[in-house]
Write an enzyme that holds these catalytic residues in place. Structure first.
Site, PDB file in Angstrom:
ATOM      1  N   SER A  60      25.707  46.380 -13.904  1.00  0.00           N
ATOM      2  CA  SER A  60      25.713  44.931 -14.138  1.00  0.00           C
ATOM      3  C   SER A  60      25.818  44.593 -15.620  1.00  0.00           C
ATOM      4  O   SER A  60      25.490  45.400 -16.486  1.00  0.00           O
ATOM      5  CB  SER A  60      24.429  44.311 -13.575  1.00  0.00           C
ATOM      6  OG  SER A  60      24.215  44.711 -12.248  1.00  0.00           O
TER       7      SER A  60
HETATM    8  N1  SAH Z   1      21.434  47.938 -10.229  1.00  0.00           N
HETATM    9  C1  SAH Z   1      22.685  48.622 -10.449  1.00  0.00           C
HETATM   10  C2  SAH Z   1      23.860  47.751 -10.014  1.00  0.00           C
HETATM   11  C3  SAH Z   1      24.707  48.490  -9.060  1.00  0.00           C
HETATM   12  S1  SAH Z   1      25.942  47.599  -8.177  1.00  0.00           S
HETATM   13  C4  SAH Z   1      22.824  49.086 -11.894  1.00  0.00           C
HETATM   14  O1  SAH Z   1      21.983  48.714 -12.722  1.00  0.00           O
HETATM   15  O2  SAH Z   1      23.734  49.862 -12.194  1.00  0.00           O
HETATM   16  C5  SAH Z   1      25.171  47.430  -6.597  1.00  0.00           C
HETATM   17  C6  SAH Z   1      24.787  48.702  -5.874  1.00  0.00           C
HETATM   18  O3  SAH Z   1      24.287  48.319  -4.602  1.00  0.00           O
HETATM   19  C7  SAH Z   1      25.932  49.668  -5.605  1.00  0.00           C
HETATM   20  O4  SAH Z   1      25.629  50.910  -6.145  1.00  0.00           O
HETATM   21  C8  SAH Z   1      26.015  49.706  -4.081  1.00  0.00           C
HETATM   22  O5  SAH Z   1      26.371  50.996  -3.584  1.00  0.00           O
HETATM   23  C9  SAH Z   1      24.608  49.335  -3.682  1.00  0.00           C
HETATM   24  N2  SAH Z   1      24.467  48.800  -2.318  1.00  0.00           N
HETATM   25  C10 SAH Z   1      25.279  47.964  -1.661  1.00  0.00           C
HETATM   26  N3  SAH Z   1      24.793  47.703  -0.430  1.00  0.00           N
HETATM   27  C11 SAH Z   1      23.637  48.415  -0.307  1.00  0.00           C
HETATM   28  C12 SAH Z   1      22.681  48.568   0.731  1.00  0.00           C
HETATM   29  N4  SAH Z   1      22.789  47.953   1.897  1.00  0.00           N
HETATM   30  N5  SAH Z   1      21.620  49.371   0.504  1.00  0.00           N
HETATM   31  C13 SAH Z   1      21.472  50.018  -0.671  1.00  0.00           C
HETATM   32  N6  SAH Z   1      22.346  49.914  -1.699  1.00  0.00           N
HETATM   33  C14 SAH Z   1      23.422  49.121  -1.517  1.00  0.00           C
END
Ligand code: SAH
Length: 217
Positions: A60
């Site tokens: 993000s």
């Molecule tokens: N907090 C992260 C942002 C990652 S983007 C950072 O600081 O880098 C969002 C993430 O949510 C992705 O890695 C995606 O694989 C995950 N995601 C999406 N749906 C999900 C679910 N149902 N359960 C767990 N993770 C999920």
């Protein structure tokens, strides 16, 4: 420009853009974002923008990380659940501001990389799980705070149920992932009373139902 001066400039930008909590700024300043980006984006590690990571996901934008972390109103010794570990960047920042951070990621290969980063940085208060964050983590509930870092079309009711009823706060982007108008929503729970506020617009990758390893093989 050195990474050091990029870092100082980013922290100043965050402060000017509304991240005013000293504890949040300090946690971000002490968490080297270069540990969480892909090698080819190292020169942009301290730029105020989201960057691609593997599995088609993103780390993000620092401003969004700062504003969402601040919106959680973390106080000492809390138990926090994050959905969507991704690179582990947001988790690392949260872990500096709470007693224990639980984080769930549906891509187990992303999670393995994030775990190795936590170990290398001696962040020992993070507990991880590969799986579907829609369902939360019932065995560890209730949580004082929940942060979802992927956009859900609606507020997942299992997560609301796992929020402490003693002033628990959940912050999450809500909206159709294909539309540009997702909103960060803050849900506060006191007893059976739920209060919901719209905070600011964002664009996140979708919160997908089901764990990737089960679905995509
Ligand atoms: N907090 C992260 C942002 C990652 S983007 C950072 O600081 O880098 C969002 C993430 O949510 C992705 O890695 C995606 O694989 C995950 N995601 C999406 N749906 C999900 C679910 N149902 N359960 C767990 N993770 C999920």
């Amino acid at each position: 420009m050195s990474q050091d001066s990029r870092r100082i400039r980013l922290i100043m930008d965050l402060r000017n853009s509304g991240v005013t909590e000293t504890a949040v700024l300090s946690a971000m300043e002490r968490t080297p974002r270069e540990n969480f980006v892909e090698e080819s984006f190292l020169d942009q590690a301290w730029a105020n923008r989201a960057l691609p990571i593997s599995c088609g996901q993103t780390i993000s934008q620092p401003l969004v990380v700062g504003l969402m972390t601040q919106a959680l109103e973390l106080v000492d010794r809390q138990r926090v659940l994050e959905i969507g570990t991704g690179s582990g960047y947001q988790a690392a920042i949260l872990s500096r501001l709470c007693r224990r951070l639980y984080t769930i990621e549906r891509h187990s290969d992303l999670l393995a990389v994030a775990e190795s980063r936590f170990t290398a940085m001696s962040l020992h208060n993070i507990t991880t799980q590969a799986g579907d964050g829609w369902k939360g983590w019932p065995r560890q509930a209730p949580f004082d705070r929940i942060l979802v870092t992927a956009a859900a079309p609606v507020v997942p009711q299992d997560l609301v149920a796992q929020l402490s009823d003693d002033g628990g706060i959940m912050v999450l982007p809500v909206g159709d992932a294909s539309s540009p108008d997702q909103m960060v929503v803050r849900v506060t729970k006191t007893g059976t009373q739920l209060n919901s506020e719209q905070l600011f617009p964002v664009r996140f990758v979708p919160l997908v139902e089901g764990a990737a390893d089960e679905i995509e093989g």
